[in-house]
Design an enzyme around this catalytic site. Sequence first.
Site, PDB file in Angstrom:
ATOM      1  N   SER A  22     -34.499-134.352 -22.527  1.00  0.00           N
ATOM      2  CA  SER A  22     -35.391-133.501 -21.748  1.00  0.00           C
ATOM      3  C   SER A  22     -35.788-134.244 -20.484  1.00  0.00           C
ATOM      4  O   SER A  22     -36.085-135.447 -20.544  1.00  0.00           O
ATOM      5  CB  SER A  22     -36.637-133.149 -22.567  1.00  0.00           C
ATOM      6  OG  SER A  22     -37.511-132.322 -21.818  1.00  0.00           O
ATOM      7  N   HIS A  62     -36.063-129.123 -13.859  1.00  0.00           N
ATOM      8  CA  HIS A  62     -36.234-129.391 -15.298  1.00  0.00           C
ATOM      9  C   HIS A  62     -34.921-129.064 -15.997  1.00  0.00           C
ATOM     10  O   HIS A  62     -34.225-128.114 -15.628  1.00  0.00           O
ATOM     11  CB  HIS A  62     -37.353-128.509 -15.871  1.00  0.00           C
ATOM     12  CG  HIS A  62     -37.289-128.345 -17.356  1.00  0.00           C
ATOM     13  ND1 HIS A  62     -36.761-127.220 -17.959  1.00  0.00           N
ATOM     14  CD2 HIS A  62     -37.666-129.172 -18.374  1.00  0.00           C
ATOM     15  CE1 HIS A  62     -36.833-127.347 -19.274  1.00  0.00           C
ATOM     16  NE2 HIS A  62     -37.370-128.513 -19.547  1.00  0.00           N
ATOM     17  N   ASN A 115     -33.075-129.409 -20.207  1.00  0.00           N
ATOM     18  CA  ASN A 115     -33.251-129.789 -21.599  1.00  0.00           C
ATOM     19  C   ASN A 115     -32.032-129.328 -22.377  1.00  0.00           C
ATOM     20  O   ASN A 115     -31.574-128.197 -22.202  1.00  0.00           O
ATOM     21  CB  ASN A 115     -34.530-129.152 -22.168  1.00  0.00           C
ATOM     22  CG  ASN A 115     -34.686-129.392 -23.650  1.00  0.00           C
ATOM     23  OD1 ASN A 115     -34.279-128.568 -24.468  1.00  0.00           O
ATOM     24  ND2 ASN A 115     -35.271-130.510 -23.995  1.00  0.00           N
ATOM     25  N   HIS A 155     -27.720-121.279  -8.760  1.00  0.00           N
ATOM     26  CA  HIS A 155     -27.249-120.262  -9.688  1.00  0.00           C
ATOM     27  C   HIS A 155     -25.726-120.194  -9.755  1.00  0.00           C
ATOM     28  O   HIS A 155     -25.164-119.881 -10.821  1.00  0.00           O
ATOM     29  CB  HIS A 155     -27.855-118.908  -9.336  1.00  0.00           C
ATOM     30  CG  HIS A 155     -29.248-118.752  -9.861  1.00  0.00           C
ATOM     31  ND1 HIS A 155     -29.512-118.320 -11.141  1.00  0.00           N
ATOM     32  CD2 HIS A 155     -30.453-119.006  -9.293  1.00  0.00           C
ATOM     33  CE1 HIS A 155     -30.818-118.311 -11.340  1.00  0.00           C
ATOM     34  NE2 HIS A 155     -31.414-118.722 -10.230  1.00  0.00           N
ATOM     35  N   HIS A 203     -50.362-115.278 -17.962  1.00  0.00           N
ATOM     36  CA  HIS A 203     -51.744-115.213 -17.486  1.00  0.00           C
ATOM     37  C   HIS A 203     -51.826-115.209 -15.965  1.00  0.00           C
ATOM     38  O   HIS A 203     -52.862-114.872 -15.400  1.00  0.00           O
ATOM     39  CB  HIS A 203     -52.559-116.382 -18.063  1.00  0.00           C
ATOM     40  CG  HIS A 203     -52.083-117.734 -17.637  1.00  0.00           C
ATOM     41  ND1 HIS A 203     -50.945-118.329 -18.147  1.00  0.00           N
ATOM     42  CD2 HIS A 203     -52.590-118.627 -16.754  1.00  0.00           C
ATOM     43  CE1 HIS A 203     -50.780-119.517 -17.602  1.00  0.00           C
ATOM     44  NE2 HIS A 203     -51.761-119.723 -16.746  1.00  0.00           N
ATOM     45  N   GLY A 242     -44.649-136.301 -32.450  1.00  0.00           N
ATOM     46  CA  GLY A 242     -43.858-137.063 -31.487  1.00  0.00           C
ATOM     47  C   GLY A 242     -44.731-137.991 -30.656  1.00  0.00           C
ATOM     48  O   GLY A 242     -45.955-138.014 -30.776  1.00  0.00           O
TER      49      GLY A 242
END
Length: 303
Positions: free
Chosen positions: A93, A107, A109, A146, A176, A260
Amino acid sequence: MSIEIDSVRSYLMNLQDTICAGISKLDGQEEFLVDDWKRSTGGGGRTRVLSNGGVFEQAGVNFSEVFGANLPASATAHRPELAGRNFRAMGVSLVIHPHNPYVPTSHANVRFFIAEKDGAAPVWWFGGGFDLTPYYGNKEDCRHWHLTAKAACDPFGSDIYEKYKKWCDEYFYLKHRGEPRGIGGLFFDDLNTPDFDGAFAFLQSVGDHYLPAYLPIVEKRKEIPYGNRERDFQLYRRGRYVEFNLVYDRGTLFGLQSGGRTESILMSLPPVVNWKYNYQPEPGSAEDELYQVFLKPKDWINE
């Protein structure tokens, strides 16, 4: 069908090495601090963090492998039949936070889970993806990101990119706030088809396409001049990253619930961030363009 856990571990550790080497070379100033750690209840990992470099304010690239007697709630929420099984989870990650506001945060992962129980067949799956979070959007960058994501998917079927792009747009969404975290990319989970070798090959393709997707964007944008206005907006928008990771992110929740290593789990958070009450960008400004143009899911390849 054989499940080659050792092959997955070897690939993931090599991927961590490759990504750290690419990020460090582009940074040109700092190296990654290496922090090996053990988990008292089973497993451990290798955390690598580059701080206050020439290009990157913080870059964290983690490998972890943990195991235990019971899957945590975050892993069984949508698969309650797995509760009570022992598990092994491993993955790489990473989150890269640049200095320059014109360089997006990125980011990625890639991960593997296996859940086992005496007398029952093992249940396993792969998951992961990568996504891009710009502060000042650039359509050329979005298209490149992309296109590279599509290239990772195309050998596995003509519909795979669209499927996992849509999943990414839906997953990295702050309910939210009523807005996506960035311009998306790929997200997949619970992948165990067509078989182990096929699913593992797809995971490798996604992992191997991360650097080709991200590094060219960094190269193009890292020298763009910026001032306090751009820096302030970057720090404000980083707040959205924090909110998503602490409220919604499955990996963060799994890591914390499974006992973890907290330092390694939270290395994804930016080192400096600001919040402002009821901030509204000036209409027609570059900051407003991020909201009006880039924080809206779209077909970036044909935009």
